[in-house]
Design a protein around this motif. Sequence first.
Motif, mmCIF file in Angstrom:
data_model
loop_
_atom_site.group_PDB
_atom_site.id
_atom_site.type_symbol
_atom_site.label_atom_id
_atom_site.label_comp_id
_atom_site.label_asym_id
_atom_site.label_seq_id
_atom_site.Cartn_x
_atom_site.Cartn_y
_atom_site.Cartn_z
ATOM 1 N N HIS A 113 24.560 8.026 41.839
ATOM 2 C CA HIS A 113 23.256 8.234 41.208
ATOM 3 C C HIS A 113 22.165 7.983 42.253
ATOM 4 C CE1 HIS A 113 19.824 7.904 38.565
ATOM 5 N NE2 HIS A 113 20.578 8.265 37.507
ATOM 6 N N ALA A 114 21.297 8.982 42.445
ATOM 7 C CA ALA A 114 20.306 8.887 43.515
ATOM 8 C C ALA A 114 19.233 7.839 43.246
ATOM 9 C CB ALA A 114 19.642 10.252 43.721
ATOM 10 N N ARG A 117 22.019 3.889 41.956
ATOM 11 C CA ARG A 117 22.968 3.326 42.924
ATOM 12 C C ARG A 117 23.116 4.232 44.157
ATOM 13 N NH1 ARG A 117 24.659 -1.759 42.646
ATOM 14 N NH2 ARG A 117 26.578 -1.077 43.696
ATOM 15 N N PRO A 118 22.021 4.544 44.852
ATOM 16 C CA PRO A 118 22.148 5.437 46.017
ATOM 17 C C PRO A 118 23.027 4.857 47.120
ATOM 18 C CG PRO A 118 19.988 4.376 45.986
ATOM 19 C CD PRO A 118 20.632 4.084 44.666
ATOM 20 N N GLU A 119 23.073 3.513 47.185
ATOM 21 C CA GLU A 119 23.877 2.879 48.246
ATOM 22 C C GLU A 119 25.369 3.120 48.068
ATOM 23 O OE1 GLU A 119 23.102 -0.303 45.067
ATOM 24 O OE2 GLU A 119 22.064 1.396 45.999
ATOM 25 N N GLY A 121 26.647 6.023 47.469
ATOM 26 C CA GLY A 121 26.956 7.399 47.856
ATOM 27 C C GLY A 121 26.871 7.650 49.356
ATOM 28 N N SER A 123 25.911 11.105 51.511
ATOM 29 C CA SER A 123 25.422 12.460 51.302
ATOM 30 C C SER A 123 26.049 13.483 52.246
ATOM 31 C CB SER A 123 23.901 12.510 51.471
ATOM 32 O OG SER A 123 23.444 13.839 51.412
ATOM 33 N N ASN A 159 19.207 14.582 41.368
ATOM 34 C CA ASN A 159 19.328 13.128 41.203
ATOM 35 C C ASN A 159 20.745 12.621 41.489
ATOM 36 O OD1 ASN A 159 20.527 14.280 38.975
ATOM 37 N ND2 ASN A 159 19.711 12.770 37.504
ATOM 38 N N ILE A 161 23.522 12.073 44.700
ATOM 39 C CA ILE A 161 23.856 12.125 46.128
ATOM 40 C C ILE A 161 24.927 13.208 46.317
ATOM 41 C CG2 ILE A 161 24.784 10.842 48.086
ATOM 42 C CD1 ILE A 161 22.090 9.790 47.178
#
Length: 291
Positions: A113-114, A117-119, A121, A123, A159, A161
Motif C-alpha cells: 500500500h503506497a 505501508r510503502p516501506e 514494497g 517498486s 496507490n 507500489i
Amino acid sequence: VHPMGFIERLPFKVEGNRAFGPGIYDMKGGAYLAYHAFRQVCADDVRPPLGVTQLYVSDEEIGSPTSRALIEAEGRKAKYVLVTEPAREGGKIVTGRKGVARFEVFVKGTPAHAGARPEDGCSAIRELGNVIQTLEAMNDFKRGVTVNVGVVRGGSKSNVIAEEAYAEVDMRVPTMADADELVPKILGVTSRTHGVTVKVIGGLNRPPYEKRNAGAALYEHARSLAAELGFKLLDVFSGGGSDGNFTAPHTATLDGLGVDGKGAHTHYEQLYISSIEPRARLLYRLYQTLQ
C-alpha cells in the motif's frame, strides 16, 4: 506498418509527379519496378549471363520471422543480391545498414500500500527507471550506436507500489564488433535495488550490413550503368534495417534500388513518378550485365 483502413486516410492519388498511398514508397514502388525489369528480361531474346531469382516477402517490417531462413538460403546461392527497398535522400542507393537488436525487459518487485505501508514494497517501476538510465547511457551518436527504450508499462494502481514493470528496447549498431560488445551488456543488466529482479531477453535481429569489397565493386558497376542512363548514382549508409542485412555478410548486396520519394510509414507517404522508369532501367541493366 499502416493499420487496416488507413487507405481511407491516405487514398491512392496522383498530384503532378507524386503518387500517394500506404506503402507506395516503402516499398510497393520497388516491387513494381522489380517486376517490370524482370518481365523485360524474360521477354528478351538474349538471356542474361546469370539466372535471376525474384523473391517477394511480406513480413520484413516485423523482422522477417517467417522469411529469414529462405532469404539467407537464397542469398547464399546467389552471386549478387539486389534489394528494391526505397531510394534515400534524393535517389541514393544503400551500401550499408546498421544492425538491429531488440530486447524485452521484465522487472519484478514487491507490492504494498503506497500510503499505509510503502516501506513493505519494492517498486518495479522505480527500478525500471534505473534500467532505462543504464540503457540510454549506451547511446553514442559519434560511434553510430543508438539505444532507444520505446515502450514502457507497469504497475496496477496509483496507490499501489508497482509489483511489475516492462519495457521494449531497440538498439542499432554499425558493426558486428559493436554488436558483440553491447548485446551481452544489455542482456546482463541487473537490478540496483534489493528485493527487485530484472530479466532481459532478446538479441541481434539483423546483423550489420557493412560495405565490403564485393559490395563496393557492385556499387561502382551500378554507378557506371546509371551514368550511361543519364543520372548520377550516389550511395548512403542507413540506420534502418532491411532484408539486405541478412545477405550482405556473405553475398555482394546492393540495397535501396527502389523508387525515390518520401514519407515512409507516414500519413503523407509518396513516390516520385519520374523515378520509376530510370530505376527500372538500372535494375534491368544490372540483370543484363552482372556475371
